[in-house]
Scaffold this motif. Sequence first.
Motif, PDB file in Angstrom:
ATOM      1  N   PRO A   1       4.465  19.529  12.752  1.00 17.81           N
ATOM      2  CA  PRO A   1       5.201  18.287  12.518  1.00 17.81           C
ATOM      3  C   PRO A   1       4.606  17.085  13.254  1.00 17.81           C
ATOM      4  N   ASN A   2       4.236  16.116  12.464  1.00 13.61           N
ATOM      5  CA  ASN A   2       3.882  14.776  12.945  1.00 13.61           C
ATOM      6  C   ASN A   2       2.897  14.772  14.114  1.00 13.61           C
ATOM      7  N   PRO A   3       1.668  15.287  13.940  1.00 10.89           N
ATOM      8  CA  PRO A   3       0.699  15.287  15.036  1.00 10.89           C
ATOM      9  C   PRO A   3       0.120  13.886  15.249  1.00 10.89           C
ATOM     10  N   TRP A   4      -0.348  13.609  16.474  1.00 11.42           N
ATOM     11  CA  TRP A   4      -0.996  12.328  16.747  1.00 11.42           C
ATOM     12  C   TRP A   4      -2.403  12.299  16.159  1.00 11.42           C
ATOM     13  N   PHE A   5      -3.084  13.428  16.183  1.00 14.75           N
ATOM     14  CA  PHE A   5      -4.448  13.498  15.666  1.00 14.75           C
ATOM     15  C   PHE A   5      -4.512  14.549  14.563  1.00 14.75           C
ATOM     16  N   SER A   6      -5.161  14.209  13.453  1.00 16.66           N
ATOM     17  CA  SER A   6      -5.240  15.128  12.326  1.00 16.66           C
ATOM     18  C   SER A   6      -6.541  14.895  11.573  1.00 16.66           C
TER      19      SER A   6
ATOM     20  N   ALA B   1       1.848   1.559   6.776  1.00 19.72           N
ATOM     21  CA  ALA B   1       2.143   2.749   5.985  1.00 19.72           C
ATOM     22  C   ALA B   1       2.615   3.893   6.877  1.00 19.72           C
ATOM     23  N   GLY B   2       2.043   3.999   8.072  1.00 20.71           N
ATOM     24  CA  GLY B   2       2.461   5.048   8.993  1.00 20.71           C
ATOM     25  C   GLY B   2       3.903   4.878   9.429  1.00 20.71           C
ATOM     26  N   PHE B   3       4.306   3.641   9.699  1.00 15.06           N
ATOM     27  CA  PHE B   3       5.704   3.384  10.070  1.00 15.06           C
ATOM     28  C   PHE B   3       6.638   3.651   8.891  1.00 15.06           C
ATOM     29  N   GLN B   4       6.206   3.299   7.697  1.00 19.69           N
ATOM     30  CA  GLN B   4       7.043   3.504   6.521  1.00 19.69           C
ATOM     31  C   GLN B   4       7.109   4.968   6.116  1.00 19.69           C
ATOM     32  N   ASN B   5       6.088   5.737   6.502  1.00 14.01           N
ATOM     33  CA  ASN B   5       6.015   7.153   6.143  1.00 14.01           C
ATOM     34  C   ASN B   5       6.621   8.007   7.258  1.00 14.01           C
ATOM     35  N   ASN B   6       7.876   7.699   7.601  1.00 10.80           N
ATOM     36  CA  ASN B   6       8.595   8.447   8.638  1.00 10.80           C
ATOM     37  C   ASN B   6       7.846   8.466   9.970  1.00 10.80           C
ATOM     38  N   PHE B   7       7.272   7.304  10.327  1.00 13.92           N
ATOM     39  CA  PHE B   7       6.540   7.167  11.585  1.00 13.92           C
ATOM     40  C   PHE B   7       5.470   8.258  11.698  1.00 13.92           C
ATOM     41  N   TYR B   8       4.600   8.315  10.675  1.00 14.42           N
ATOM     42  CA  TYR B   8       3.574   9.359  10.637  1.00 14.42           C
ATOM     43  C   TYR B   8       2.487   9.033  11.661  1.00 14.42           C
ATOM     44  N   ARG B   9       2.428   9.817  12.731  1.00 17.46           N
ATOM     45  CA  ARG B   9       1.607   9.502  13.889  1.00 17.46           C
ATOM     46  C   ARG B   9       0.113   9.507  13.588  1.00 17.46           C
ATOM     47  N   ALA B  10      -0.358  10.466  12.790  1.00 17.18           N
ATOM     48  CA  ALA B  10      -1.792  10.561  12.515  1.00 17.18           C
ATOM     49  C   ALA B  10      -2.300   9.301  11.836  1.00 17.18           C
ATOM     50  N   GLU B  11      -1.494   8.741  10.961  1.00 14.59           N
ATOM     51  CA  GLU B  11      -1.880   7.521  10.260  1.00 14.59           C
ATOM     52  C   GLU B  11      -1.950   6.340  11.222  1.00 14.59           C
TER      53      GLU B  11
ATOM     54  N   THR C   1      -4.916   6.869  13.715  1.00  9.40           N
ATOM     55  CA  THR C   1      -6.203   6.635  13.069  1.00  9.40           C
ATOM     56  C   THR C   1      -6.502   5.147  13.001  1.00  9.40           C
ATOM     57  N   ALA C   2      -5.517   4.360  12.588  1.00 12.58           N
ATOM     58  CA  ALA C   2      -5.701   2.911  12.501  1.00 12.58           C
ATOM     59  C   ALA C   2      -5.935   2.302  13.884  1.00 12.58           C
ATOM     60  N   THR C   3      -5.207   2.790  14.874  1.00 10.78           N
ATOM     61  CA  THR C   3      -5.344   2.257  16.228  1.00 10.78           C
ATOM     62  C   THR C   3      -6.722   2.540  16.809  1.00 10.78           C
ATOM     63  N   VAL C   4      -7.163   3.777  16.683  1.00 11.63           N
ATOM     64  CA  VAL C   4      -8.469   4.164  17.228  1.00 11.63           C
ATOM     65  C   VAL C   4      -9.589   3.391  16.542  1.00 11.63           C
ATOM     66  N   LEU C   5      -9.500   3.254  15.216  1.00  7.48           N
ATOM     67  CA  LEU C   5     -10.542   2.529  14.491  1.00  7.48           C
ATOM     68  C   LEU C   5     -10.551   1.053  14.852  1.00  7.48           C
TER      69      LEU C   5
ATOM     70  N   MET D   1       0.852  -1.203   0.000  1.00  9.49           N
ATOM     71  CA  MET D   1       0.000   0.000   0.000  1.00  9.49           C
ATOM     72  C   MET D   1       0.879   1.241   0.000  1.00  9.49           C
ATOM     73  N   HIS D   2       0.569   2.186  -0.876  1.00  9.02           N
ATOM     74  CA  HIS D   2       1.362   3.407  -0.939  1.00  9.02           C
ATOM     75  C   HIS D   2       1.093   4.272   0.278  1.00  9.02           C
ATOM     76  N   ALA D   3       2.088   5.012   0.697  1.00 12.37           N
ATOM     77  CA  ALA D   3       1.927   5.918   1.833  1.00 12.37           C
ATOM     78  C   ALA D   3       0.852   6.936   1.519  1.00 12.37           C
ATOM     79  N   LEU D   4      -0.048   7.164   2.469  1.00 11.78           N
ATOM     80  CA  LEU D   4      -1.132   8.107   2.248  1.00 11.78           C
ATOM     81  C   LEU D   4      -0.620   9.524   2.386  1.00 11.78           C
ATOM     82  N   ALA D   5      -1.399  10.445   1.865  1.00 11.13           N
ATOM     83  CA  ALA D   5      -0.995  11.842   1.877  1.00 11.13           C
ATOM     84  C   ALA D   5      -0.935  12.365   3.300  1.00 11.13           C
ATOM     85  N   ALA D   6       0.156  12.958   3.674  1.00  8.72           N
ATOM     86  CA  ALA D   6       0.317  13.515   5.010  1.00  8.72           C
ATOM     87  C   ALA D   6      -0.354  14.876   5.082  1.00  8.72           C
ATOM     88  N   ALA D   7      -0.911  15.162   6.226  1.00  9.06           N
ATOM     89  CA  ALA D   7      -1.599  16.439   6.383  1.00  9.06           C
ATOM     90  C   ALA D   7      -0.585  17.563   6.546  1.00  9.06           C
TER      91      ALA D   7
END
Length: 227
Positions: A11-16, A182-192, A195-199, A1-7
């Motif tokens: 820098p790197n918020p937990w919630f977005s 994808a979040g880990f691969q996308n420079n540890f993108y926290r929002a991604e 989002t997966a964890t909460v869902l 899966m390609h990395a999703l678009a970062a908001a």
Amino acid sequence: MHALAAADEPPNPWFSLQFARENTSAIMTALQEHVLLTVVAVLLACLVAFPLAVLAARRPRLAGPVLGISGVIYTIPSLALFAILAPFTGASKTTVLIGLVLYALLVLVRNTLVGLRAVPDEVRDAARGMGYGPRQMLWRVEVPVALPTIMVGVRVATVSTVALVTVGVIVGYGGLGQLLLAGFQNNFYRAEIMTATVLTVALALFLDLLLLLITRWLTPWTRRSAS
């Protein structure tokens, strides 16, 4: 899966919320796959576990081997199990489903067996006196009495399956696990990742509540006895 678009946020918020809006389609696709894998796996596991539990209840000498084998399977690390299955079934949903079904067996077999064993002997004797054969005894007496315990097993198996689905990402079918990876691969993108964890947690809680309501609907006599 390609990395999703970062908001485009600090820098790197937990919630977005912006991340969720920009990637709604990908998030919903992952969630739908997660739900499908969970529901199908639990249903298949129930279809396998129920006859095994009935067999173990009818022939007590088989109870030990049945629970022992399912217990050994349960102790195998999920990553290792999927890796073992992949050469035979390929990187497919089948691999994930087989692994999920195997992991759910222990809880389902054990709870079903406990429920069947807990049916009072006097209830069985009364049913025999009414002319019930083995099949009628099972479906009209034993299963209804054991149903609350069986449904507890289904609830536990469902919640654990929701969590285990994410591991299927190693073969390309992990539902919300795709977002985690994808979040880990996308420079540890926290929002991604968040989002997966909460869902995932929300899905587990929703399915558990849904099964609780179904249990209460299927066993109205338990509410009357409690009151």
